[in-house]
Design an enzyme around this catalytic site. Structure first.
Site, PDB file in Angstrom:
ATOM      1  N   TRP A 102       0.825  -1.215   0.000  1.00  0.00           N
ATOM      2  CA  TRP A 102       0.000   0.000   0.000  1.00  0.00           C
ATOM      3  C   TRP A 102       0.853   1.256   0.000  1.00  0.00           C
ATOM      4  O   TRP A 102       0.579   2.189  -0.758  1.00  0.00           O
ATOM      5  CB  TRP A 102      -0.978  -0.005   1.169  1.00  0.00           C
ATOM      6  CG  TRP A 102      -2.078  -1.006   0.983  1.00  0.00           C
ATOM      7  CD1 TRP A 102      -2.401  -2.047   1.819  1.00  0.00           C
ATOM      8  CD2 TRP A 102      -3.015  -1.101  -0.115  1.00  0.00           C
ATOM      9  NE1 TRP A 102      -3.457  -2.763   1.304  1.00  0.00           N
ATOM     10  CE2 TRP A 102      -3.848  -2.211   0.127  1.00  0.00           C
ATOM     11  CE3 TRP A 102      -3.202  -0.365  -1.280  1.00  0.00           C
ATOM     12  CZ2 TRP A 102      -4.871  -2.591  -0.750  1.00  0.00           C
ATOM     13  CZ3 TRP A 102      -4.223  -0.747  -2.165  1.00  0.00           C
ATOM     14  CH2 TRP A 102      -5.041  -1.844  -1.892  1.00  0.00           C
ATOM     15  N   ASP A 177      -1.639   6.627   6.349  1.00  0.00           N
ATOM     16  CA  ASP A 177      -2.726   5.774   5.880  1.00  0.00           C
ATOM     17  C   ASP A 177      -3.003   4.762   6.980  1.00  0.00           C
ATOM     18  O   ASP A 177      -2.205   3.855   7.228  1.00  0.00           O
ATOM     19  CB  ASP A 177      -2.300   5.067   4.584  1.00  0.00           C
ATOM     20  CG  ASP A 177      -3.376   4.119   4.053  1.00  0.00           C
ATOM     21  OD1 ASP A 177      -4.412   3.941   4.721  1.00  0.00           O
ATOM     22  OD2 ASP A 177      -3.158   3.554   2.955  1.00  0.00           O
ATOM     23  N   LYS A 201     -12.608  -1.386   6.137  1.00  0.00           N
ATOM     24  CA  LYS A 201     -11.831  -2.363   6.902  1.00  0.00           C
ATOM     25  C   LYS A 201     -12.349  -2.417   8.339  1.00  0.00           C
ATOM     26  O   LYS A 201     -12.845  -3.416   8.791  1.00  0.00           O
ATOM     27  CB  LYS A 201     -10.338  -2.006   6.895  1.00  0.00           C
ATOM     28  CG  LYS A 201      -9.754  -1.647   5.529  1.00  0.00           C
ATOM     29  CD  LYS A 201      -9.669  -2.830   4.590  1.00  0.00           C
ATOM     30  CE  LYS A 201      -9.357  -2.500   3.139  1.00  0.00           C
ATOM     31  NZ  LYS A 201      -8.154  -1.790   2.836  1.00  0.00           N
TER      32      LYS A 201
END
Ligand code: PLP
Length: 366
Positions: A102, A177, A201
């Protein structure tokens, strides 16, 4: 009908209590005569919903007054572009720490807008650790430092908050993030310039992206930044410059209240520590039948990847797990193997059932 134990990395399991509440309020929200989905986002009812959600999130994370909470869309991947577009200002470079898929994606996307300096990377160890803070090499004048505090695919989580003063950049904003572990533990928001995450999530339904940003970072968007994604404009309009994802905000708000009923983030953290410890212990005590590749101090409490010593057993593991009511245990396609995501909404009971299944599987096939 029995619900399955869902270990998906996202969209992921939601608290059953919340789903039941949504079901009960579906046709007629609090006597309004309609579903939240059908309401005007500017009406009194929805205004109350979004204000309550923001207030509860502020309480949960102890968000300081000089931070704005934005309810946006586009997911974490859109933020990868929106962050440089909004934060670069007159600067031309930003620093990135890459600890997995990511953050690598984030750095790559930022390269469309500025010079990206790789301050640190764990690529050489296959993204199985967070590089020690002392090894980070910042550039001279970056606009911000970007990190991904929980790498969902590799299962690598920061066990520390980077202290910029020790790196000689006390005023450099950290952008994080936190998509896959926000609200899983207390966080000192004041140590960050901006925190963001997709909701699907650990927060609620897909379609909502949270941004928590220090107010002095607003107002620097580049001319070419879309107005609907200019943090200043979104903040000034109370996340209603355009129609926000109303239903996702409503469900996220119910999740915030559910977390408060569990005892807040300190209680969530205790439960998450117990769940992670149970699962890692089962992996470590399996005499090599299962293996987690991540360096001990960087193991994620939320996403637990694991490998089988015998590669021929993966399909059988997944098939038998499914029969036992345990689903979405396949590792991300880019790394293979297995992965159990054990977010806030995964009860301790679910982890226990998984561990018992794993032990039984190892006994029979080991
Ligand atoms: C899932 C995830 C993303 C991608 O999120 P989208 O909402 O699909 O854009 C980015 N970063 C992290 C850490 C993630 O877990």
């Amino acid at each position: 009908m029995a619900r399955l134990w869902n270990f998906s990395a996202g969209p992921a399991v939601l608290p059953q209590e919340v789903l039941t509440q949504v079901q009960g309020e579906m046709l007629d929200w609090h006597g309004s005569g309609m579903s939240v989905m059908e309401m005007s986002h500017r009406g009194r009812e929805f205004t109350g919903i979004i204000e309550q959600a923001e207030a509860d999130l502020r309480t949960l994370l102890s968000v300081p007054d000089n931070y704005r909470i934005l309810f946006m869309q586009g997911g974490a991947l859109a933020e990868n572009a929106l962050i440089p577009l909004n934060l670069l200002g007159k600067k031309t470079a930003a620093d990135y720490v890459v600890t997995g898929s990511w953050s690598a994606k984030s750095a790559q996307e930022a390269g469309k807008y500025c010079t990206v300096n790789l301050a640190a990377s764990s690529q050489t160890d296959g993204y199985t650790s967070v590089p020690a803070l002392q090894s980070w090499q910042l550039s001279d004048d970056p606009a911000y430092l970007f990190i991904c505090t929980n790498e969902t695919i590799g299962g690598v989580e920061y066990g520390f908050t980077p202290d910029m003063a020790t790196l000689g950049h006390p005023d450099l904003p950290i952008v994080a993030d936190m998509s896959s572990h926000i609200l899983s533990r207390p966080v000192d928001v004041s140590k960050y310039g901006l925190i963001f995450g997709g909701a699907q999530k650990n927060i609620g339904p897909a379609g909502l992206t949270l941004v928590i940003v220090r107010d002095d970072l607003l107002g620097y968007a580049r001319r070419e930044c879309p107005s609907a994604f200019d943090f200043r404009i979104v903040a000034d309009n109370g996340s209603m410059y355009n129609t926000p994802p109303t239903f996702a905000i409503y469900v996220a708000g119910l999740v915030f209240q559910w977390i408060k009923r569990q005892g807040g983030l300190a209680a969530m953290e205790q439960m998450n520590v117990r769940k992670a410890r149970t699962l890692y212990q089962a992996i470590d005590d399996s005499a090599g039948f299962y293996r987690n590749p991540v360096e001990l101090h960087s193991r994620s409490r939320m996403n637990v990847p694991f490998l089988l010593a015998d590669e021929t057993l993966y399909d059988m593991f997944l098939a038998e797990a499914k029969q036992a009511g345990l689903v979405s245990l396949k590792g991300h396609k880019s790394v293979g193997g297995l992965r159990a995501s054990i977010y806030n909404a995964m009860p301790e009971e679910g982890v226990k059932v998984l561990v018992e299944f794993m032990q039984q599987f190892a006994r029979v096939r080991g």
